[in-house]
Design an enzyme around this catalytic site. Sequence first.
Site, short mmCIF file in Angstrom:
data_model
loop_
_atom_site.label_atom_id
_atom_site.label_comp_id
_atom_site.label_asym_id
_atom_site.label_seq_id
_atom_site.Cartn_x
_atom_site.Cartn_y
_atom_site.Cartn_z
N ARG A 29 0.82 -1.22 0.00
CA ARG A 29 0.00 0.00 0.00
C ARG A 29 0.85 1.26 0.00
O ARG A 29 1.86 1.32 0.71
CB ARG A 29 -0.92 0.02 1.23
CG ARG A 29 -2.17 -0.79 0.98
CD ARG A 29 -3.18 -0.54 2.09
NE ARG A 29 -3.43 -1.80 2.75
CZ ARG A 29 -3.95 -1.94 3.96
NH1 ARG A 29 -4.27 -0.89 4.67
NH2 ARG A 29 -4.17 -3.14 4.44
N ASP A 30 0.43 2.24 -0.79
CA ASP A 30 1.10 3.54 -0.80
C ASP A 30 0.83 4.25 0.53
O ASP A 30 -0.30 4.25 1.01
CB ASP A 30 0.57 4.38 -1.98
CG ASP A 30 1.46 5.57 -2.28
OD1 ASP A 30 2.05 5.61 -3.38
OD2 ASP A 30 1.57 6.49 -1.42
N ILE A 31 1.87 4.84 1.12
CA ILE A 31 1.66 5.50 2.42
C ILE A 31 0.84 6.78 2.31
O ILE A 31 0.28 7.22 3.30
CB ILE A 31 2.97 5.87 3.19
CG1 ILE A 31 4.10 6.27 2.28
CG2 ILE A 31 3.34 4.82 4.20
CD1 ILE A 31 5.24 6.92 3.05
N ASN A 87 4.93 6.82 -13.44
CA ASN A 87 5.56 8.13 -13.56
C ASN A 87 7.02 7.93 -13.98
O ASN A 87 7.72 7.08 -13.43
CB ASN A 87 5.50 8.87 -12.22
CG ASN A 87 4.07 9.18 -11.80
OD1 ASN A 87 3.19 9.31 -12.65
ND2 ASN A 87 3.83 9.28 -10.51
N VAL A 96 10.36 8.30 -6.50
CA VAL A 96 11.14 7.14 -6.07
C VAL A 96 11.70 6.44 -7.30
O VAL A 96 10.93 5.99 -8.17
CB VAL A 96 10.27 6.17 -5.24
CG1 VAL A 96 11.08 4.93 -4.86
CG2 VAL A 96 9.76 6.86 -3.97
N HIS A 100 7.89 1.46 -10.60
CA HIS A 100 6.68 0.97 -9.93
C HIS A 100 5.44 1.34 -10.72
O HIS A 100 5.41 2.37 -11.39
CB HIS A 100 6.57 1.52 -8.50
CG HIS A 100 6.74 3.02 -8.41
ND1 HIS A 100 7.98 3.60 -8.46
CD2 HIS A 100 5.85 4.01 -8.28
CE1 HIS A 100 7.83 4.92 -8.36
NE2 HIS A 100 6.55 5.19 -8.26
N HIS A 102 1.55 2.39 -10.14
CA HIS A 102 0.53 2.78 -9.18
C HIS A 102 -0.76 2.07 -9.58
O HIS A 102 -1.24 2.24 -10.71
CB HIS A 102 0.28 4.30 -9.23
CG HIS A 102 1.41 5.14 -8.75
ND1 HIS A 102 1.45 5.69 -7.50
CD2 HIS A 102 2.56 5.52 -9.36
CE1 HIS A 102 2.56 6.40 -7.36
NE2 HIS A 102 3.26 6.31 -8.48
P1 AMP Z 1 6.28 8.32 -7.73
O1 AMP Z 1 5.93 9.79 -7.58
O2 AMP Z 1 5.61 7.69 -8.92
O3 AMP Z 1 7.77 8.07 -7.67
O4 AMP Z 1 5.58 7.61 -6.51
C1 AMP Z 1 6.24 7.29 -5.32
C2 AMP Z 1 5.16 6.84 -4.36
O5 AMP Z 1 5.78 6.14 -3.31
C3 AMP Z 1 4.36 7.99 -3.73
O6 AMP Z 1 2.98 7.82 -4.04
C4 AMP Z 1 4.64 7.83 -2.23
O7 AMP Z 1 3.50 8.11 -1.44
C5 AMP Z 1 5.06 6.38 -2.13
N1 AMP Z 1 5.95 6.02 -1.04
C6 AMP Z 1 7.13 6.61 -0.70
N2 AMP Z 1 7.69 5.98 0.35
C7 AMP Z 1 6.86 4.95 0.67
C8 AMP Z 1 6.89 3.93 1.66
N3 AMP Z 1 7.89 3.83 2.56
N4 AMP Z 1 5.86 3.03 1.71
C9 AMP Z 1 4.84 3.12 0.82
N5 AMP Z 1 4.76 4.07 -0.14
C10 AMP Z 1 5.75 4.97 -0.22
#
Ligand code: AMP
Length: 112
Positions: A29-31, A87, A96, A100, A102
């Site tokens: 799950r996304d935080i 993204n 990140v 990944h 979403h």
């Molecule tokens: P992006 O902008 O596509 O790189 O998305 C990165 C996503 O990672 C964002 O939606 C963040 O909320 C999510 N995220 C970052 N750190 C964590 C974590 N430790 N656990 C879960 N989701 C995370």
Amino acid sequence: MKDCVFCRIIARETAADVEYEDDAVLAFRDIYPKAPVHVLIVPKRHIASVMAMEAADAETLGRCLYAARKLGEAKGFAERGYRLRVNCGPEGGQVVYHVHLHFLAGGRTSGA
Ligand code: AMP
Ligand code: ZN
């Protein structure tokens, strides 16, 4: 990769709510959820971005897509559907740098 937050989650060094796992893929799950269901689907092998992928990474990324299908079925969205978003790079909103998907579901996901 040492300084990668998703690699630390895959290594179980950082906590996450895991929703799906197989030999190649982890989903958690996304935080900061931007939809009622917001799960990140990541390959266990570190690939920084679609922008850095090699031809040999295509199968791994295909496994992520197939995991989305499995996750959608497991969470009851096989008929209703969901949005998958990737993204790519600074202007694509990537924060990140471990590639990944979403997985966004459960109502209005068009603005997520
Ligand atoms: P992006 O902008 O596509 O790189 O998305 C990165 C996503 O990672 C964002 O939606 C963040 O909320 C999510 N995220 C970052 N750190 C964590 C974590 N430790 N656990 C879960 N989701 C995370
Ligand atoms: Zn990583």
